[in-house]
Design a protein around this motif. Sequence first.
Motif, PDB file in Angstrom:
ATOM      1  N   GLU A 107       0.802  -1.133   0.060  1.00 52.22           N
ATOM      2  CA  GLU A 107      -0.166   0.080  -0.039  1.00 52.22           C
ATOM      3  C   GLU A 107       0.808   1.189   0.046  1.00 52.22           C
ATOM      4  O   GLU A 107       1.240   1.921   1.033  1.00 52.22           O
ATOM      5  CB  GLU A 107      -0.707  -0.151   1.151  1.00 52.22           C
ATOM      6  N   THR A 108       1.731   1.397  -0.915  1.00 48.16           N
ATOM      7  CA  THR A 108       2.389   2.574  -1.271  1.00 48.16           C
ATOM      8  C   THR A 108       2.607   3.082  -2.692  1.00 48.16           C
ATOM      9  O   THR A 108       2.483   2.449  -3.724  1.00 48.16           O
ATOM     10  CB  THR A 108       3.969   1.782  -0.962  1.00 48.16           C
ATOM     11  N   SER A 130       2.457   9.908  -5.304  1.00 47.44           N
ATOM     12  CA  SER A 130       1.280   9.548  -5.946  1.00 47.44           C
ATOM     13  C   SER A 130       1.364   9.991  -7.452  1.00 47.44           C
ATOM     14  O   SER A 130       2.053   9.513  -7.962  1.00 47.44           O
ATOM     15  CB  SER A 130       0.265  10.563  -4.934  1.00 47.44           C
ATOM     16  N   THR A 198       0.939   7.723   0.036  1.00 48.34           N
ATOM     17  CA  THR A 198       0.771   6.773   0.824  1.00 48.34           C
ATOM     18  C   THR A 198       2.298   6.052   0.943  1.00 48.34           C
ATOM     19  O   THR A 198       2.633   5.950   0.064  1.00 48.34           O
ATOM     20  CB  THR A 198      -0.603   5.672   0.397  1.00 48.34           C
ATOM     21  N   GLU A 199       2.321   5.766   2.148  1.00 47.72           N
ATOM     22  CA  GLU A 199       3.688   4.858   2.748  1.00 47.72           C
ATOM     23  C   GLU A 199       3.145   3.609   3.525  1.00 47.72           C
ATOM     24  O   GLU A 199       2.687   4.005   4.691  1.00 47.72           O
ATOM     25  CB  GLU A 199       4.642   5.713   3.096  1.00 47.72           C
ATOM     26  N   GLN A 203      -0.624   8.093   5.572  1.00 44.96           N
ATOM     27  CA  GLN A 203      -0.562   9.065   4.439  1.00 44.96           C
ATOM     28  C   GLN A 203       0.495  10.167   5.135  1.00 44.96           C
ATOM     29  O   GLN A 203       0.451  10.414   6.155  1.00 44.96           O
ATOM     30  CB  GLN A 203      -1.937   9.839   4.613  1.00 44.96           C
ATOM     31  N   ASN A 278      -3.551  11.380   9.710  1.00 42.36           N
ATOM     32  CA  ASN A 278      -3.799   9.663   9.821  1.00 42.36           C
ATOM     33  C   ASN A 278      -4.722   9.372  11.059  1.00 42.36           C
ATOM     34  O   ASN A 278      -4.939   8.343  11.195  1.00 42.36           O
ATOM     35  CB  ASN A 278      -2.491   9.147  10.088  1.00 42.36           C
TER      36      ASN A 278
END
Length: 406
Positions: A107-108, A130, A198-199, A203, A278
Amino acid sequence: MSKLPEIKPNRLAIKVKSVAERAIRKGHPWVFESAISKQSGEGQAGDLAIIYDGKKNKFLAVGLWDPNSPIRIKVLQSNTPANINEDWFNQKVAQAKAIREPLLKSETNSYRLLFGENDKVPGLICDVYSSVVVVKIYSAIWFPYLKAILPAIVKHTNASAIVLRMSRNLQKPEIESHGLKDGDVLYGTLEKENVIFTEHGLQFYANVIKGHKTGYFLDHRHNRKKVGELAEGKAVLDIFSYAGGFTVHALAGGAKEVISLDISRQAQELAKENVRLNNLDKDKHQIMVADAFKGMQALIDDRKQFDIVVVDPPSFAKSAADIPQATKSYERLTRLAVRLVKKSGILLSASCSSRIKQEEYFELIEAVLDSTGRRFKLIEKTDHDVDHPIGFAEGGYLKSGYYQLD
Ligand code: SAH
């Protein structure tokens, strides 16, 4: 891409000393000024330097001529000839993207697409946040090639905007920058200079115009994730916290308390915003705007201790001459940090000084740990995440050690 200058580079024929020839054959990307034995003319930044072997006059490599650096030629390709054009850049960007694919399955959506020499584009990095892409150049050799490389970057990233960042040495008045300046949007439209990305499921904001480097430090992604995984119920101290990367991962991982320590008020404000972004409990987060050495001493004086202490300073050794002073700073920092680690707590000690080699760094840290009289267990050593591949000996810089202290 209307802003991009049309610059036609010249070609230079070059011969180099035999030691350099051997290094080039093995794929080393740097040719120092002192290694050049013959050149067909005076070169301008970005001219194509075609290197021929001394004996048979056969093609050895093609690189970019850099009159402003002791690394006079930055090699693009060795052993097989190449036309340095859009197709060539497209191939390099495609190869680089393929290496990063495993990371992009997580999810990055923030990653380093091009890591200079290590991805065959010496002196250029390209970070993706992004849909916003930041191209940072460290040498004037890149001005003639922006027009050829940008379409490839757009193609492989679906960028909505590409921002140009230039290193400080390129912003000097004596450097011809062809009408380009730091922060220019070279492609598309940049809606806001603070870009959300996203990392590993969290966020963050990167200020792609004013932030350090390209806006964020992508290189510690894997370590931030790990700290998040270790943080459940823990008190965490994040030293040199910048935008709170470790802080946010620790809070999301269930830390009971996190202190971010950084000298920059602006960075600390960003860290607070990242915590808010977050929806994390801001009451568990405190910031300390202070010099790290003084801030750590103040915490020691207050008898504070933590389960996890992260020490991630900026590069202390930018040149060989800095090494002795850098060594002293690492020693001092480690000595202070040890006093802030609880019994059985973890010290994460990181260095991004490329001049200090991995083994030397760990030896240095372990010698300090030994000298403090606390027993320690090495849990893990990490180097670069997949988006910072290492293509040659000098290409790596990041090393991090996780030590559990008695
Ligand atoms: N750990 C961060 C990156 C750190 S970058 C991350 O994961 O993203 C280095 C940081 O050190 C910068 O934010 C800079 O403001 C800070 N810094 C530099 N010198 C400092 C000093 N003497 N004391 C405290 N912070 C300092």
